[in-house]
Scaffold this motif. Structure first.
Motif, PDB file in Angstrom:
ATOM      1  N   PHE A  38       0.792  -1.237   0.000  1.00 53.91           N
ATOM      2  CA  PHE A  38       0.000   0.000   0.000  1.00 53.91           C
ATOM      3  C   PHE A  38       0.826   1.290   0.000  1.00 53.91           C
ATOM      4  CE2 PHE A  38      -3.297  -2.961   1.709  1.00 53.91           C
ATOM      5  CZ  PHE A  38      -4.182  -2.828   0.642  1.00 53.91           C
ATOM      6  N   ASN A  97      -2.838 -13.019  -8.045  1.00 62.41           N
ATOM      7  CA  ASN A  97      -3.394 -13.580  -9.295  1.00 62.41           C
ATOM      8  C   ASN A  97      -3.317 -15.098  -9.365  1.00 62.41           C
ATOM      9  OD1 ASN A  97      -3.715 -10.905 -10.084  1.00 62.41           O
ATOM     10  ND2 ASN A  97      -1.735 -10.889 -11.120  1.00 62.41           N
ATOM     11  N   GLY A 123      -6.441 -14.591  -3.034  1.00 62.35           N
ATOM     12  CA  GLY A 123      -7.321 -13.527  -2.531  1.00 62.35           C
ATOM     13  C   GLY A 123      -8.753 -14.040  -2.444  1.00 62.35           C
TER      14      GLY A 123
HETATM   15  C1  LIG Z   1      -6.878  -7.512  -4.592  1.00 66.14           C
HETATM   16  C2  LIG Z   1      -6.145  -8.763  -4.126  1.00 66.14           C
HETATM   17  C3  LIG Z   1      -6.373  -8.973  -2.632  1.00 66.14           C
HETATM   18  C4  LIG Z   1      -6.733  -9.969  -4.887  1.00 66.14           C
HETATM   19  O1  LIG Z   1      -6.040 -11.155  -4.530  1.00 66.14           O
HETATM   20  P1  LIG Z   1      -5.423 -12.107  -5.649  1.00 66.14           P
HETATM   21  O2  LIG Z   1      -4.953 -13.315  -4.960  1.00 66.14           O
HETATM   22  O3  LIG Z   1      -4.450 -11.346  -6.447  1.00 66.14           O
HETATM   23  O4  LIG Z   1      -6.723 -12.402  -6.544  1.00 66.14           O
HETATM   24  P2  LIG Z   1      -7.188 -13.811  -7.114  1.00 66.14           P
HETATM   25  O5  LIG Z   1      -6.051 -14.480  -7.830  1.00 66.14           O
HETATM   26  O6  LIG Z   1      -7.847 -14.573  -6.035  1.00 66.14           O
HETATM   27  O7  LIG Z   1      -8.234 -13.371  -8.211  1.00 66.14           O
HETATM   28  C5  LIG Z   1      -9.597 -13.321  -7.943  1.00 66.14           C
HETATM   29  C6  LIG Z   1     -10.293 -12.508  -9.014  1.00 66.14           C
HETATM   30  O8  LIG Z   1      -9.791 -11.179  -9.031  1.00 66.14           O
HETATM   31  C7  LIG Z   1      -9.772 -10.711 -10.372  1.00 66.14           C
HETATM   32  N1  LIG Z   1      -8.392 -10.511 -10.782  1.00 66.14           N
HETATM   33  C8  LIG Z   1      -7.278 -11.025 -10.228  1.00 66.14           C
HETATM   34  N2  LIG Z   1      -6.180 -10.569 -10.875  1.00 66.14           N
HETATM   35  C9  LIG Z   1      -6.619  -9.761 -11.861  1.00 66.14           C
HETATM   36  C10 LIG Z   1      -5.966  -8.977 -12.851  1.00 66.14           C
HETATM   37  N3  LIG Z   1      -4.624  -8.936 -12.979  1.00 66.14           N
HETATM   38  N4  LIG Z   1      -6.739  -8.241 -13.676  1.00 66.14           N
HETATM   39  C11 LIG Z   1      -8.087  -8.257 -13.556  1.00 66.14           C
HETATM   40  N5  LIG Z   1      -8.746  -8.989 -12.621  1.00 66.14           N
HETATM   41  C12 LIG Z   1      -8.030  -9.730 -11.794  1.00 66.14           C
HETATM   42  C13 LIG Z   1     -10.422 -11.750 -11.212  1.00 66.14           C
HETATM   43  O9  LIG Z   1     -11.820 -11.535 -11.229  1.00 66.14           O
HETATM   44  C14 LIG Z   1     -10.076 -12.992 -10.425  1.00 66.14           C
HETATM   45  O10 LIG Z   1     -10.948 -14.034 -10.680  1.00 66.14           O
HETATM   46  P3  LIG Z   1     -10.687 -15.019 -11.946  1.00 66.14           P
HETATM   47  O11 LIG Z   1      -9.273 -15.492 -11.795  1.00 66.14           O
HETATM   48  O12 LIG Z   1     -11.706 -16.090 -11.738  1.00 66.14           O
HETATM   49  O13 LIG Z   1     -10.885 -14.191 -13.149  1.00 66.14           O
HETATM   50  C15 LIG Z   1      -4.623  -8.698  -4.400  1.00 66.14           C
HETATM   51  O14 LIG Z   1      -4.401  -8.577  -5.772  1.00 66.14           O
HETATM   52  C16 LIG Z   1      -3.910  -7.578  -3.676  1.00 66.14           C
HETATM   53  O15 LIG Z   1      -3.427  -7.749  -2.563  1.00 66.14           O
HETATM   54  N6  LIG Z   1      -3.831  -6.380  -4.299  1.00 66.14           N
HETATM   55  C17 LIG Z   1      -3.145  -5.229  -3.706  1.00 66.14           C
HETATM   56  C18 LIG Z   1      -3.863  -4.752  -2.456  1.00 66.14           C
HETATM   57  C19 LIG Z   1      -5.309  -4.435  -2.718  1.00 66.14           C
HETATM   58  O16 LIG Z   1      -5.646  -3.862  -3.732  1.00 66.14           O
HETATM   59  N7  LIG Z   1      -6.182  -4.817  -1.767  1.00 66.14           N
HETATM   60  C20 LIG Z   1      -7.598  -4.548  -1.844  1.00 66.14           C
HETATM   61  C21 LIG Z   1      -7.871  -3.203  -1.311  1.00 66.14           C
HETATM   62  S1  LIG Z   1      -9.604  -2.822  -1.351  1.00 66.14           S
END
Ligand SMILES: CC(C)(COP(=O)(O)OP(=O)(O)OC[C@H]1O[C@@H](n2cnc3c(N)ncnc32)[C@H](O)[C@@H]1OP(=O)(O)O)[C@@H](O)C(=O)NCCC(=O)NCCS
Length: 152
Positions: free
Chosen positions: A22, A81, A85
């Protein structure tokens, strides 16, 4: 992978991840410490095959009698990804449904964070169309997203 309750020994690792992900919008150590003691749910995702390495965490607080707010949620960049999450959020929502008085889950998300918005929408969160201007330290705006527990 395992979902576990947070422990005060996790603070150092939590802060490393928080700052890495963040940056200028990161919670302070003081706030995080406070949240370790006062929260509705503070869960971590750990890699039980590698010394319980911290892969991510989620923090919820009750902000109304029938509502919880996801105030912090992240997955370590190295593990993003890959479905973790979604795994942590699913597990969290399951725990919330067991709290009978809770009818709604809300959160704020950066308007530019399409990845997170997509994830929340997959879990039936609805995005409020009005932006909340200047919500973050960085000056960026936020959307409010809401989930009715009954829609799960
Ligand atoms: C947001 C976050 C928690 C999601 O966790 P993650 O493990 O990366 O996500 P997942 O792999 O479980 O993906 C779940 C869904 O998110 C979406 N997603 C994940 N990566 C994506 C990308 N690069 N582009 C678009 N959508 C994406 C998709 O809908 C995906 O589902 P699908 O794989 O069935 O299409 C993580 O990316 C993160 O920590 N981001 C930075 C911090 C943040 O933004 N936190 C949220 C604050 S509100």
């Amino acid at each position: 992978m395992k979902v576990k309750n947070i422990n005060s020994r996790d603070l150092k690792q939590i802060m490393i991840l928080e700052k890495e992900v963040f940056k200028e919008n990161a919670f302070s150590k003081q706030l995080m410490e406070e949240l370790m003691h006062h929260n509705t749910l503070f869960l971590k995702l750990v890699n039980d095959k590698n010394k319980n390495e911290l892969m991510g965490f989620i923090i919820l607080i009750k902000d109304r009698i029938d509502r919880v707010n996801i105030i912090n949620f992240l997955i370590n960049t190295r593990f993003q990804n890959k479905g973790y999450g979604a795994l942590l959020l699913k597990n969290t929502l399951q725990k919330i449904t067991q709290l009978k008085e809770i009818k709604k889950v809300v959160l704020n998300v950066q308007v530019s964070n399409s990845q997170a918005i997509k994830l929340y929408e997959k879990f039936n969160f609805r995005k409020n169309p009005e932006k909340i201007e200047n919500y973050y330290q960085s000056g960026e705006s936020a959307y409010l997203m809401e989930l009715d527990i009954d829609s799960l």
